[in-house]
Design an enzyme around this catalytic site. Structure first.
Site, mmCIF file in Angstrom:
data_model
loop_
_atom_site.group_PDB
_atom_site.id
_atom_site.type_symbol
_atom_site.label_atom_id
_atom_site.label_comp_id
_atom_site.label_asym_id
_atom_site.label_seq_id
_atom_site.Cartn_x
_atom_site.Cartn_y
_atom_site.Cartn_z
ATOM 1 N N CYS A 31 -6.148 10.829 50.015
ATOM 2 C CA CYS A 31 -5.402 11.628 51.000
ATOM 3 C C CYS A 31 -4.603 12.711 50.294
ATOM 4 O O CYS A 31 -3.832 12.411 49.374
ATOM 5 C CB CYS A 31 -4.464 10.717 51.799
ATOM 6 S SG CYS A 31 -3.314 11.618 52.862
ATOM 7 N N HIS A 89 1.358 6.383 54.072
ATOM 8 C CA HIS A 89 0.106 6.842 54.691
ATOM 9 C C HIS A 89 -0.152 6.198 56.053
ATOM 10 O O HIS A 89 -0.765 6.835 56.916
ATOM 11 C CB HIS A 89 -1.072 6.530 53.758
ATOM 12 C CG HIS A 89 -2.391 7.038 54.255
ATOM 13 N ND1 HIS A 89 -2.758 8.363 54.183
ATOM 14 C CD2 HIS A 89 -3.430 6.380 54.849
ATOM 15 C CE1 HIS A 89 -3.972 8.508 54.700
ATOM 16 N NE2 HIS A 89 -4.399 7.327 55.113
ATOM 17 N N HIS A 142 1.532 13.271 60.230
ATOM 18 C CA HIS A 142 1.920 14.671 60.068
ATOM 19 C C HIS A 142 1.746 15.430 61.378
ATOM 20 O O HIS A 142 1.018 14.999 62.272
ATOM 21 C CB HIS A 142 1.068 15.340 58.981
ATOM 22 C CG HIS A 142 -0.360 15.599 59.390
ATOM 23 N ND1 HIS A 142 -1.310 14.594 59.462
ATOM 24 C CD2 HIS A 142 -0.999 16.742 59.755
ATOM 25 C CE1 HIS A 142 -2.470 15.109 59.837
ATOM 26 N NE2 HIS A 142 -2.311 16.410 60.032
ATOM 27 N N GLN A 144 1.904 19.873 62.684
ATOM 28 C CA GLN A 144 1.672 21.219 62.168
ATOM 29 C C GLN A 144 2.667 22.177 62.806
ATOM 30 O O GLN A 144 3.392 21.836 63.753
ATOM 31 C CB GLN A 144 0.242 21.678 62.461
ATOM 32 C CG GLN A 144 -0.820 20.827 61.789
ATOM 33 C CD GLN A 144 -2.218 21.362 62.038
ATOM 34 O OE1 GLN A 144 -2.570 22.468 61.635
ATOM 35 N NE2 GLN A 144 -3.030 20.557 62.713
#
Length: 329
Positions: A31, A89, A142, A144
């Site tokens: 990742c 993660h 995550h 954006q």
């Protein structure tokens, strides 16, 4: 090659970004957002990371010579960022503490402050895509952020509607919607001192929650410290409720709507426009996806397959269960 191309039918820009075709898709060879990848620091809690495959850039390409009077082209100036929620993660928003999520809200605020200082940027749009059903290609937690050199069409439509309502009634459309929902109560999912979460009667999706600030605020930059913490707590509980609703990882699109920046056309919009978050979760039950298909895409004529007066209480109950079982303050 990347550029903007004008759509004369809808009077808005389309981003063309051939470089994004090379993005990795659910890669299994490590990742890029995990410590040790060489792309991020060895330790972090929240982090801004410049997108490796940006549709918009502060060093734009020279547009292709394909424009015309009907459909001109323009440079793809702007910024595309990845907002990393955690170095871990396999966590989700609701796995993180309120203090951690407050730092995420503060990072969004910092990016709003920094990017709005660029006079060529007109709109800053943080968002999250969660789940393969909405096209996620990396599972690390995550979101954006896109900083556009124009005000996108959906935001433009909301701005125009809010201004027209304000001109006619002298009040904020979003404030009035939230007050009406809180007075009615049937579609309210969550509330705290600073925010209310409800499923509006007109939403496209069965569980399409809106999160709106109770006070009239335009962007992250307007929030107090306690409001940032209340937003963090709201997002934690709501996303936790999503996952409990069908006892599965719940896909969604989370879209943060704020006032434009550096836009002369929208001067004074702070009076009529209002910070809010729109969630678009595509599930209609634990296994069935509500697709945004021909009527929605081709005619912008949405059809919700479920009554939100039924879905809102179910989601509210799931959020209450999450609050009762969550161990992170």
């Amino acid at each position: 090659m990347a550029e903007l191309r004008w759509n004369p039918l809808l009077r808005t820009w389309t981003m063309v970004a051939g470089n994004r075709q090379a993005r990795p898709n659910l890669r299994t060879d490590g990742c890029p957002f995990c410590p040790g990848s060489g792309n991020v620091p060895s330790t972090y809690d929240v982090l801004e990371y410049d997108n490796d495959f940006p549709a918009l850039t502060t060093d734009p390409d020279e547009p292709d010579a394909v424009g015309s009077e009907l459909s001109p082209v323009a440079a793809n100036y702007g910024k595309c960022e990845v907002i990393l929620y955690s170095s871990q993660h396999d966590v989700s928003l609701h796995d993180l503490s309120v203090a951690h999520l407050t730092r995420l809200v503060e990072l969004w605020t910092e990016r709003q402050r920094i990017l709005s200082s660029d006079p060529r940027i007109k709109y800053i749009f943080p968002f999250e895509n969660r789940g393969e059903e909405v096209g996620v290609t990396i599972r690390h937690p995550h979101g954006q952020l896109y900083a556009y050199p124009f005000v996108p069409l959906k935001i433009r439509t909301e701005l125009d509607s809010a201004r027209a309502w304000h001109d006619e009634h002298g009040s904020c459309l979003f404030c009035d919607l939230a007050r009406e929902e809180m007075s009615d109560g049937r579609r309210v999912v969550l509330s705290n001192g600073s925010f209310v979460a409800y499923i509006p009667s007109f939403t496209d999706y069965p569980y399409g929650v809106f999160v709106a600030s109770r006070a009239h605020k335009g962007s992250f930059l307007d929030f107090t410290s306690s409001e940032r913490t209340d937003l963090a707590r709201m997002l934690k509980t709501l996303t936790g409720g999503f996952d409990l609703l069908f006892a599965r990882r719940f896909p969604y699109m989370m879209c943060i709507h704020q006032t434009p920046v550096n836009s002369l056309e929208d001067a004074g919009c702070e009076e009529s426009y209002h910070f809010h978050i729109e969630f678009y979760p595509p599930l209609r039950n634990e296994t069935t996806v509500k697709y945004y298909a021909s009527s929605e895409m081709g005619a912008w004529a949405a059809c919700n397959p479920l009554r939100v007066e039924d879905t809102a209480p179910a989601l509210a109950a799931a959020c209450r269960r999450f609050e009762q079982t969550d161990v992170k303050p």
